[in-house]
Design a protein around this motif. Structure first.
Motif, PDB file in Angstrom:
ATOM      1  N   LEU A   1      11.567   2.706   8.675  1.00 27.15           N
ATOM      2  CA  LEU A   1      12.534   2.048   7.795  1.00 27.15           C
ATOM      3  C   LEU A   1      12.147   2.101   6.321  1.00 27.15           C
ATOM      4  CD1 LEU A   1      13.472  -1.207   9.762  1.00 27.15           C
ATOM      5  CD2 LEU A   1      15.022   0.664   9.168  1.00 27.15           C
ATOM      6  N   LEU A   2      10.893   2.405   6.022  1.00 27.81           N
ATOM      7  CA  LEU A   2      10.413   2.262   4.646  1.00 27.81           C
ATOM      8  C   LEU A   2      11.255   3.006   3.603  1.00 27.81           C
ATOM      9  CD1 LEU A   2       6.524   2.238   5.098  1.00 27.81           C
ATOM     10  CD2 LEU A   2       7.981   0.359   4.308  1.00 27.81           C
ATOM     11  N   PRO A   3      11.588   4.305   3.780  1.00 31.66           N
ATOM     12  CA  PRO A   3      12.407   4.955   2.748  1.00 31.66           C
ATOM     13  C   PRO A   3      13.759   4.269   2.537  1.00 31.66           C
ATOM     14  CG  PRO A   3      11.405   6.598   4.175  1.00 31.66           C
ATOM     15  CD  PRO A   3      11.174   5.268   4.823  1.00 31.66           C
ATOM     16  N   TYR A   4      14.389   3.846   3.629  1.00 36.87           N
ATOM     17  CA  TYR A   4      15.671   3.145   3.538  1.00 36.87           C
ATOM     18  C   TYR A   4      15.513   1.827   2.792  1.00 36.87           C
ATOM     19  CZ  TYR A   4      20.030   0.924   5.073  1.00 36.87           C
ATOM     20  OH  TYR A   4      21.243   0.281   5.113  1.00 36.87           O
ATOM     21  N   LEU A   5      14.449   1.083   3.093  1.00 42.28           N
ATOM     22  CA  LEU A   5      14.221  -0.209   2.446  1.00 42.28           C
ATOM     23  C   LEU A   5      13.911  -0.044   0.963  1.00 42.28           C
ATOM     24  CD1 LEU A   5      12.077  -2.018   5.184  1.00 42.28           C
ATOM     25  CD2 LEU A   5      14.477  -2.424   4.617  1.00 42.28           C
ATOM     26  N   PHE A   6      13.074   0.932   0.636  1.00 41.60           N
ATOM     27  CA  PHE A   6      12.756   1.145  -0.773  1.00 41.60           C
ATOM     28  C   PHE A   6      14.008   1.512  -1.573  1.00 41.60           C
ATOM     29  CE2 PHE A   6       8.155   1.579   0.298  1.00 41.60           C
ATOM     30  CZ  PHE A   6       7.670   0.708  -0.666  1.00 41.60           C
ATOM     31  N   THR A   7      14.914   2.264  -0.937  1.00 44.46           N
ATOM     32  CA  THR A   7      16.134   2.676  -1.628  1.00 44.46           C
ATOM     33  C   THR A   7      17.136   1.534  -1.749  1.00 44.46           C
ATOM     34  OG1 THR A   7      15.880   4.951  -0.841  1.00 44.46           O
ATOM     35  CG2 THR A   7      18.070   4.291  -1.577  1.00 44.46           C
ATOM     36  N   ASN A   8      17.405   0.851  -0.626  1.00 42.90           N
ATOM     37  CA  ASN A   8      18.519  -0.086  -0.578  1.00 42.90           C
ATOM     38  C   ASN A   8      18.144  -1.536  -0.866  1.00 42.90           C
ATOM     39  OD1 ASN A   8      20.936   1.597   0.552  1.00 42.90           O
ATOM     40  ND2 ASN A   8      19.167   2.233   1.756  1.00 42.90           N
ATOM     41  N   VAL A   9      16.863  -1.871  -0.755  1.00 48.89           N
ATOM     42  CA  VAL A   9      16.427  -3.242  -1.028  1.00 48.89           C
ATOM     43  C   VAL A   9      15.711  -3.337  -2.368  1.00 48.89           C
ATOM     44  CG1 VAL A   9      15.016  -5.167  -0.215  1.00 48.89           C
ATOM     45  CG2 VAL A   9      16.273  -3.755   1.437  1.00 48.89           C
ATOM     46  N   PHE A  10      14.836  -2.374  -2.645  1.00 46.57           N
ATOM     47  CA  PHE A  10      14.016  -2.441  -3.853  1.00 46.57           C
ATOM     48  C   PHE A  10      14.531  -1.543  -4.979  1.00 46.57           C
ATOM     49  CE2 PHE A  10      11.155  -3.405  -0.277  1.00 46.57           C
ATOM     50  CZ  PHE A  10      10.829  -4.706  -0.616  1.00 46.57           C
ATOM     51  N   GLY A  11      15.585  -0.783  -4.713  1.00 39.03           N
ATOM     52  CA  GLY A  11      16.209   0.009  -5.761  1.00 39.03           C
ATOM     53  C   GLY A  11      15.405   1.196  -6.238  1.00 39.03           C
ATOM     54  N   VAL A  12      14.500   1.690  -5.422  1.00 38.58           N
ATOM     55  CA  VAL A  12      13.695   2.860  -5.792  1.00 38.58           C
ATOM     56  C   VAL A  12      14.556   4.114  -5.635  1.00 38.58           C
ATOM     57  CG1 VAL A  12      11.621   4.193  -5.236  1.00 38.58           C
ATOM     58  CG2 VAL A  12      11.580   1.693  -5.094  1.00 38.58           C
ATOM     59  N   SER A  13      14.379   5.078  -6.520  1.00 44.61           N
ATOM     60  CA  SER A  13      15.194   6.296  -6.508  1.00 44.61           C
ATOM     61  C   SER A  13      15.034   7.060  -5.194  1.00 44.61           C
ATOM     62  CB  SER A  13      14.798   7.198  -7.677  1.00 44.61           C
ATOM     63  OG  SER A  13      15.499   8.422  -7.612  1.00 44.61           O
ATOM     64  N   ASN A  14      16.177   7.503  -4.664  1.00 44.20           N
ATOM     65  CA  ASN A  14      16.191   8.240  -3.400  1.00 44.20           C
ATOM     66  C   ASN A  14      16.462   9.730  -3.597  1.00 44.20           C
ATOM     67  OD1 ASN A  14      16.019   8.230  -0.536  1.00 44.20           O
ATOM     68  ND2 ASN A  14      18.242   8.395  -0.401  1.00 44.20           N
ATOM     69  N   THR A  15      16.609  10.148  -4.837  1.00 46.64           N
ATOM     70  CA  THR A  15      16.772  11.567  -5.146  1.00 46.64           C
ATOM     71  C   THR A  15      15.762  11.950  -6.217  1.00 46.64           C
ATOM     72  OG1 THR A  15      18.459  11.066  -6.805  1.00 46.64           O
ATOM     73  CG2 THR A  15      19.228  11.570  -4.571  1.00 46.64           C
ATOM     74  N   ALA A  16      15.570  13.256  -6.374  1.00 48.52           N
ATOM     75  CA  ALA A  16      14.603  13.756  -7.355  1.00 48.52           C
ATOM     76  C   ALA A  16      15.028  15.140  -7.789  1.00 48.52           C
ATOM     77  CB  ALA A  16      13.196  13.790  -6.741  1.00 48.52           C
ATOM     78  N   PRO A  17      14.490  15.650  -8.895  1.00 50.09           N
ATOM     79  CA  PRO A  17      14.793  17.021  -9.307  1.00 50.09           C
ATOM     80  C   PRO A  17      14.383  18.019  -8.233  1.00 50.09           C
ATOM     81  CG  PRO A  17      13.727  15.805 -11.087  1.00 50.09           C
ATOM     82  CD  PRO A  17      13.635  14.944  -9.873  1.00 50.09           C
ATOM     83  N   GLU A  18      14.943  19.200  -8.314  1.00 52.10           N
ATOM     84  CA  GLU A  18      14.657  20.232  -7.319  1.00 52.10           C
ATOM     85  C   GLU A  18      13.160  20.460  -7.191  1.00 52.10           C
ATOM     86  OE1 GLU A  18      15.977  24.838  -6.234  1.00 52.10           O
ATOM     87  OE2 GLU A  18      16.741  23.823  -8.027  1.00 52.10           O
ATOM     88  N   GLY A  19      12.694  20.484  -5.952  1.00 51.85           N
ATOM     89  CA  GLY A  19      11.281  20.744  -5.687  1.00 51.85           C
ATOM     90  C   GLY A  19      10.388  19.528  -5.767  1.00 51.85           C
ATOM     91  N   GLU A  20      10.958  18.331  -5.997  1.00 51.23           N
ATOM     92  CA  GLU A  20      10.160  17.106  -6.061  1.00 51.23           C
ATOM     93  C   GLU A  20      10.591  16.143  -4.959  1.00 51.23           C
ATOM     94  OE1 GLU A  20       9.889  15.195  -9.828  1.00 51.23           O
ATOM     95  OE2 GLU A  20       9.664  17.082 -10.948  1.00 51.23           O
ATOM     96  N   ILE A  21       9.631  15.369  -4.468  1.00 48.70           N
ATOM     97  CA  ILE A  21       9.898  14.402  -3.403  1.00 48.70           C
ATOM     98  C   ILE A  21      10.399  13.103  -4.027  1.00 48.70           C
ATOM     99  CG2 ILE A  21       8.927  13.282  -1.359  1.00 48.70           C
ATOM    100  CD1 ILE A  21       8.819  16.379  -1.379  1.00 48.70           C
TER     101      ILE A  21
END
Length: 445
Positions: free
Chosen positions: A164-184
């Motif tokens: 669940l961590l990526p989902y929580l960081f995106t939807n609860v803590f507002g951390v970016s879920n996209t990045a420039p090409e070639g970056e995580i």
């Protein structure tokens, strides 16, 4: 506890003693779940094509093939009055895996990410394999099903949170879920950082809160190590496949088809869901990353189901036997994987995950409970390591043929990997009926 050898009759342990000796598996599963749910996403973000994913994933089973029997062999032959037999391996593996978890999402190129998968999987195997033997070391026969069930419970809890961590960081803590090409994306990076800390913390809880029984004859152990040397030990580890007890041979076929299914799922679920359900293939797109996050949620669901099923399956096994229980569970998993083909609403994937979770709980406990009853106590780690050949060999086979099968027979459509995996689950379930379960009558406390 220290004056009881592993070959003596062992006392029953309390609930909290079993809890402490199993708690480290929750940390191990943080690493394992983050790997399973996110590595294909990382590879695709760094430029991997869909048909190359199985080859890139080959690192995981190959390191298991090399590491697990060696670690099993040497953990049988290790003893420290302070650190015990298995716990040194728990600690070393946890430290190395945590380092890999911090580095993996910062990989600048595909080949570095692949290298980190090698390191991560090898480290996970160093700490994970002795945990299986730990149950056999510490618990009497009548408590082993419960011991493996407790491990499955912590596996489920760790995997739910980690997935669940990526989902929580995106939807609860507002951390970016996209990045420039070639970056995580940062959501994935922070998930791996949390996973690294959780891994080492949980494993060290078990290391510092559990005491082990010494071997029957420490001097004989030291003499054997001296006489065989490292190369003799390595040779014996890999030749163990020709000395397996009958029950272990029968379980090997069950394990092969079970883990073939799991590997197909771990490699291709992200591609199958983003493509078949979300209708998108571009890893840079918002919709792709939403789908990839939802795969993490789905994996959390099946692991949550597994945590609950871990305590229910022993009750079912007491009534109908471990073989029929394993057949039932694997049939649920097969139905779950195949059902993904018929789903267009992402929310409906939760129902598919229920079946997969029941199968996962059974795979993590029932084969090991059956096997531990058929093994000599002084070679528990050795045979558990050899048994893991039949976890890694099917993964190597899957890595070698799944890409070819999809490309040449199924138009490179990842959803068909789910169907192949589902059929393999069903076959594994049928094969479980042919296992000679030595202690089937006494499968629960």
């Amino acid at each position: 506890m220290s004056n009881i050898s592993i070959n003596s009759e062992k006392p029953r342990l309390s609930f909290w003693q079993i809890w402490n000796m199993s708690f480290g598996f929750m940390g191990i599963q943080f690493g394992f779940a983050l790997q399973n749910a996110n590595v294909s996403r990382i590879f695709e973000t760094l430029g991997a094509s869909k048909d190359n994913l199985p080859i890139l994933w080959l690192a995981a089973p190959v390191t298991g093939l090399l590491v697990q029997p060696i670690i099993g062999y040497y953990s049988d032959r290790t003893w420290s009055n302070k650190w015990g037999r298995r716990r040194p391996f728990f600690a070393v593996g946890a430290i190395l895996a945590s380092i890999a978890l911090f580095i993996m999402p910062n990989s600048p190129t595909l080949w570095i990410a692949a290298g980190m998968l090698w390191l991560m999987d090898a480290s996970i195997n160093i700490s994970m394999e002795p945990f299986r033997a730990f149950v056999g070391d510490m618990l009497p026969n009548e408590q082993r099903t419960s011991g493996f069930a407790m491990q499955s419970f912590f596996i489920g809890i760790g995997a739910v949170v980690a997935s669940l961590l990526p989902y929580l960081f995106t939807n609860v803590f507002g951390v970016s879920n996209t990045a420039p090409e070639g970056e995580i994306p940062d959501s994935v990076k922070w998930s791996f950082y949390v996973g690294g800390l959780a891994y080492v913390s949980a494993v060290m809880w078990t290391v510092f809160n559990t005491k082990e029984y010494p071997p029957e004859d420490i001097e004989a152990l030291k003499k054997e190590n001296s006489e065989k040397g490292i190369f003799g030990g390595l040779a014996e580890s890999f030749l163990g496949i020709f000395k397996m007890p009958k029950t272990m041979v029968q379980l090997a076929f069950v394990q092969f088809f079970s883990w073939f299914s799991l590997f197909a799922m771990w490699i291709y679920t992200t591609s199958a869901v983003t493509e078949h359900v979300y209708g998108v293939t571009d890893p840079k797109s918002v919709l792709y990353n939403e789908g990839a996050d939802w795969v993490g949620v789905c994996f959390a669901i099946y692991n949550g189901v597994a945590a609950i099923a871990a305590f229910l399956l022993p009750l079912l096994a007491k009534r109908i036997g471990r073989r029929w229980t394993h057949l039932f569970a694997l049939a649920c998993g097969g139905a779950g994987l195949i059902s993904i083909f018929f789903i267009s609403n992402p929310d409906m994937l939760a129902f598919s995950m229920i079946g997969i979770g029941i199968a996962w709980a059974s795979i993590l406990s029932i084969p090991y409970a059956m096997l531990s009853s058929a093994l000599p106590s002084n070679k528990m780690g050795y045979y558990m390591g050899v048994f893991n050949f039949f976890i890694v060999i099917p993964q190597i086979v899957a890595a070698g043929i799944l890409g070819f099968i999809l490309k040449n027979f199924f138009w490179n459509d990842a959803i068909y990997a789910m169907i192949v995996g589902g059929i393999s689950f069903l076959l594994a379930g049928l094969l479980s009926l042919f296992v000679n379960d030595k202690d089937e009558v006494s499968v629960a406390d």
